[in-house]
Each structure stands twice: as structure tokens, then as C-alpha cells.
Design an enzyme around this catalytic site. Sequence first.
Site, PDB file in Angstrom:
ATOM      1  N   GLU A 119       0.853  -1.200   0.000  1.00 42.20           N
ATOM      2  CA  GLU A 119       0.000   0.000   0.000  1.00 42.20           C
ATOM      3  C   GLU A 119       0.888   1.250   0.000  1.00 42.20           C
ATOM      4  O   GLU A 119       0.766   2.125   0.871  1.00 42.20           O
ATOM      5  CB  GLU A 119      -1.004  -0.032   1.167  1.00 42.20           C
ATOM      6  CG  GLU A 119      -1.955  -1.213   1.037  1.00 42.20           C
ATOM      7  CD  GLU A 119      -3.217  -1.153   1.897  1.00 42.20           C
ATOM      8  OE1 GLU A 119      -3.317  -0.264   2.755  1.00 42.20           O
ATOM      9  OE2 GLU A 119      -4.108  -2.006   1.684  1.00 42.20           O
ATOM     10  N   GLU A 146      -4.487  -8.979  -0.343  1.00 43.55           N
ATOM     11  CA  GLU A 146      -5.288  -8.675   0.861  1.00 43.55           C
ATOM     12  C   GLU A 146      -6.745  -8.614   0.454  1.00 43.55           C
ATOM     13  O   GLU A 146      -7.125  -7.813  -0.417  1.00 43.55           O
ATOM     14  CB  GLU A 146      -4.874  -7.334   1.491  1.00 43.55           C
ATOM     15  CG  GLU A 146      -3.617  -7.434   2.308  1.00 43.55           C
ATOM     16  CD  GLU A 146      -3.267  -6.149   3.054  1.00 43.55           C
ATOM     17  OE1 GLU A 146      -4.186  -5.441   3.516  1.00 43.55           O
ATOM     18  OE2 GLU A 146      -2.063  -5.863   3.148  1.00 43.55           O
TER      19      GLU A 146
HETATM   20  O1  AHR Z   1      -4.901  -6.142   6.930  1.00 46.34           O
HETATM   21  C1  AHR Z   1      -4.877  -4.972   7.669  1.00 46.34           C
HETATM   22  C2  AHR Z   1      -4.260  -3.827   6.907  1.00 46.34           C
HETATM   23  O2  AHR Z   1      -5.073  -3.480   5.819  1.00 46.34           O
HETATM   24  C3  AHR Z   1      -2.919  -4.054   6.276  1.00 46.34           C
HETATM   25  O3  AHR Z   1      -1.877  -3.878   7.168  1.00 46.34           O
HETATM   26  C4  AHR Z   1      -2.870  -3.002   5.213  1.00 46.34           C
HETATM   27  O4  AHR Z   1      -2.059  -3.357   4.131  1.00 46.34           O
HETATM   28  C5  AHR Z   1      -4.327  -2.814   4.822  1.00 46.34           C
HETATM   29  O5  AHR Z   1      -4.696  -1.504   4.794  1.00 46.34           O
END
Ligand code: AHR
Length: 514
Positions: A194, A317
Site C-alpha cells: 500500500e 489482501e
Molecule cells: O490487513 C490490515 C491492513 O489493511 C494491512 O496492514 C494493510 O495493508 C491494509 O490496509
Amino acid sequence: MFKNISSCFIVSILFVYPLFAQTSITVNTEELSGVIDRHIFGQFSEHLGRGIYPGIWVGEDSDIPNIEGYRTDVLEALEALQIPNIRWPGGCFADDYRWKDGIGPRNERPVTLNALWGQVPEDNSFGTHEFLRFTELINAEPYISANVGSSNPKDMSDWIEYLTYDGETTLTKMRKENGKEEPWKIKFWGIGNESWGCGGNMTADFYADKYKQFATYAHNLSGNELYKIASGKYDVEYDWTDTLMSKASGLMDAISLHFYTIPTGNWDTKGPSTGFNEEEYIATIKYSLRMDEFIKGHSEIMDKYDPEKRVVLAVDEWGIWTDPLEGTNSGFLEQQNSLRDAFIASTTFDIFAKHNDRVKIANIAQTVNVLQAMVLTEDDKMIKTPTYYAFKFYTVHYDAKYFPLEFESPEYINVETSIPAIHGTASESKDGRINITLTNVDAQKGHDLILNFKELGGKSISSARILTADNVNSYNTFDDGDVVAPSGFNGASLSGNSLNITLPAKSIVVLTLH
Ligand code: AHR
């Protein structure tokens, strides 16, 4: 004219709900539609809340039964899940992590601050060696996410040397002194996470340049080949993908995509993980099904620069993100996990499988005690969540030949929301078994299905399991861990080359034909 009230009632019921409507599904075994890569069933374990400590690591001196410091119950549950790969140390944490803090004698490691997640001390007792030993114990491949946001390319290349070089250098001498004589084999290597947000708040152009700089120093050493994953963007934010692909696709194996299902669609008040009603339920499933649209959108951009589809879309994710459980640290992202969440997992897998030409790796957030977890722990107790069982059901599709399902799903309607009720995946494993996973997200109604095959070659149903519960918001607790658990399924029968299934309301079924 109706003779009496009851016949009128029956006719109107038949009109509204045709009781014997059967959904006909063609299983397209002819078309070559790719392979379902096992790595789409990957996991993610970040230094966040109770995910690593004490979800995985309790230390050798703990009263909680452990093997070399890892909780025995969690190890056993995760090993049984056949996890293909596991991403670590973050997440946002990755871009704030100094790998050198997590090596060497544990009692000499520095105590640092986990500034992003709850602002709690991090004693670094779970570091590089502990993570990689953990992956060995559960037979998963490691996916390491390197720090780009607050580090530099040399620091990252040192880590790669420490991990993978088989010659004698000061760094590899350190590795050996720390107990690992032979280098590890590491494939999946994330370069930033991110980077548009917690990973450095960069613009796409700036990150593309950074990515190229870091990727240049991500060396393949001693026969180890890194599979480099660039930090991609979130749901419909396609411009980032466009810039990254146009400037840096030649140096990457994959670009990531993140998407979380937020029940209300509002990040400030996301909605509870338990006690939701049917209207909230259907809205949440509808939201999560948008994964299909996002994958299509990013794939179309990628096609412009990479029509051969060499670069993979890594959905590293995903999952449901609800309000934290009452009484917990809001920075720990702890939530319950209901039958609804198992459907989010199964229908997301169906979407990934369908897009197997682009999506070859994915990681649910997160494995233990955080967000849409596989298992939850409390002191020495552990429970498996409904999502755990959805993952378990889908292991049948690992590296299997994908068979598209052609059908028109009946709609599941609640008030003003309507979504397809039936979702599924069919595949053929290397040993010739045909496996089918089907989900009926309809909270009220079962559906009769007929799956038509061209030729079943005398196969019979060798196994059939179902996951269902009293309600879509049912969940397991530390007092009763079997509220939502799989059981045998007897609603399927073969007739010639057709498979008849009565798929109950709110259920996932896995069937094997052998
Ligand atoms: O999964 C929780 C968080 O969500 C992670 O650390 C981040 O990459 C995303 O915003």
C-alpha cells in the site's frame, strides 16, 4: 376461480416460488479454461493485534501447549488447512519493520514500537527465523513483504543475501550463527505494501520509480529466483495500475490488488461481525461480489501492456472487515466470523478461479485473531471459524483444471436488494477426480440444481460435505466451537451424466466424483 382459501394459497405460493424450479448447469469440460493455482488460497499474518502474539507464537516457556514456541493447536489446525503460502510481516507493518531487529538471540533483540497497530511494544521475538520455521511446520511457502516506505534498497538486498546466499559473507555467517546453515528458498517477494497509503503515501509515478530501484537490487542469488510483487491499489483505483504497468511491468512478476468487504460500505462505521440482520447480510454479500468487477477492471488495464498475461494480479489482501469486537483494542482489528463470512470466502474463490488467467496468488486477511481469521484463540483455547471450513472445502481445487459452469442463477431477493443465489467452481484434479463446490447464499430458500456433464465415464459420488447452520449470522464460540461445522451431505445423486443436487438454503457443499 379458486374453490377455497387453501387452494388459492397454494397456487399463489407456486406462482411466487415455483417449488420445483430446477437450475440447469452445464459443466464445460471441453473448453481449456486454465488451472486454478493453489496460491490463490494463500494467507496473511501481520504483526497486528493478537495475530502473531499469542495467536501463533507464545514462546517455549509458555503454559500454552507449544512446539518450539508455536501454539500446538494453531499449528495443527493450519497444517491441516494445507496453506499454500503465507504473507508476512505485513501489511502496513512491513514498511515500518527493520528485519535486523528480528534476528539473533531473542533476549537480546530490541523492543520496538508497533506504531501502526495499537501503538504497542513489539519485542521482536518472532522474526525472520521464527517466521520461516513456522512456514516449514505448516508446509506453506513464505511470502515476504519488504520495507520500501521507510527503508532503502541496500537494506532489502542485505535481507535477501542473509536469506538466500549460499556463500560466505558477514551476513551469511550471521545467519549460520543464528542457527540456519543452509540458505532458504524464498520465492514470493513483495516490494512495498500500500505504497499509496501506510506504505509511504507515494504517488503512482514516484512509487513506480522506487519500485524499479528496489527491484533492481532484489537479486536472484545461489539459484534462488524471486517472484517480485509490486504494490498495487484498491478496488476501482485503476490509474495506479495503469502507471505501474506502463512504467515498471518489465521488472515485475505480479502487481497486487487489495479489496476489503465493508458491510455498510462506510469505513467509519463498518457494521458488526455478529447480530446483523438479513438486509445487512445481503448487502454485505453483494458488496463482496464486487471483487469480480475489480479484477476485470484491473485486468483490462494490464491487458493493454501485457496482452500475454505474464504479469499476475496478486489479490494479496482481501476479506471482510467489520467493526472491532466490543472491549478490544480498536487497533487490533478483532472480529467474529460467521457463516456469512464463509460465503464471502467461497464466492470470492469462485471469482478468483474464473479469472485464473490473471489471478494466481491471493491472501486472505488474516490467519489468526485478526479480521477474517481462520482460527480464533483465547488463552489456551482455539476455535476454527466458518471461513476455515470454506478454505478446507476448496483445497480440492488446488492446481486443478478449471471447468467453467454455465448457468443462470435464481435470484436471492431481500427487500430491494437482489443477487445471484448460486455460485460455484468445478475442476478436475491431476488424478482425474471431478470436484465441485457450490454455495447457495440465499438465506431462505434451497435450490434444486442439475449439473450436466458431457461424459462422466462411470464415476460415482465418492465424498459429499456441507457447511450450514441455523442462521447466516451463526458463529462458533469458545464454549461451542461446532455451531458452524461441516457434516456429511446426502442431497446429491447421479443419474447418467447428470448430477442432481438439492442445495439447502445458506450452505456450501463440496462434492467429489471419482
Ligand atoms: O490487513 C490490515 C491492513 O489493511 C494491512 O496492514 C494493510 O495493508 C491494509 O490496509
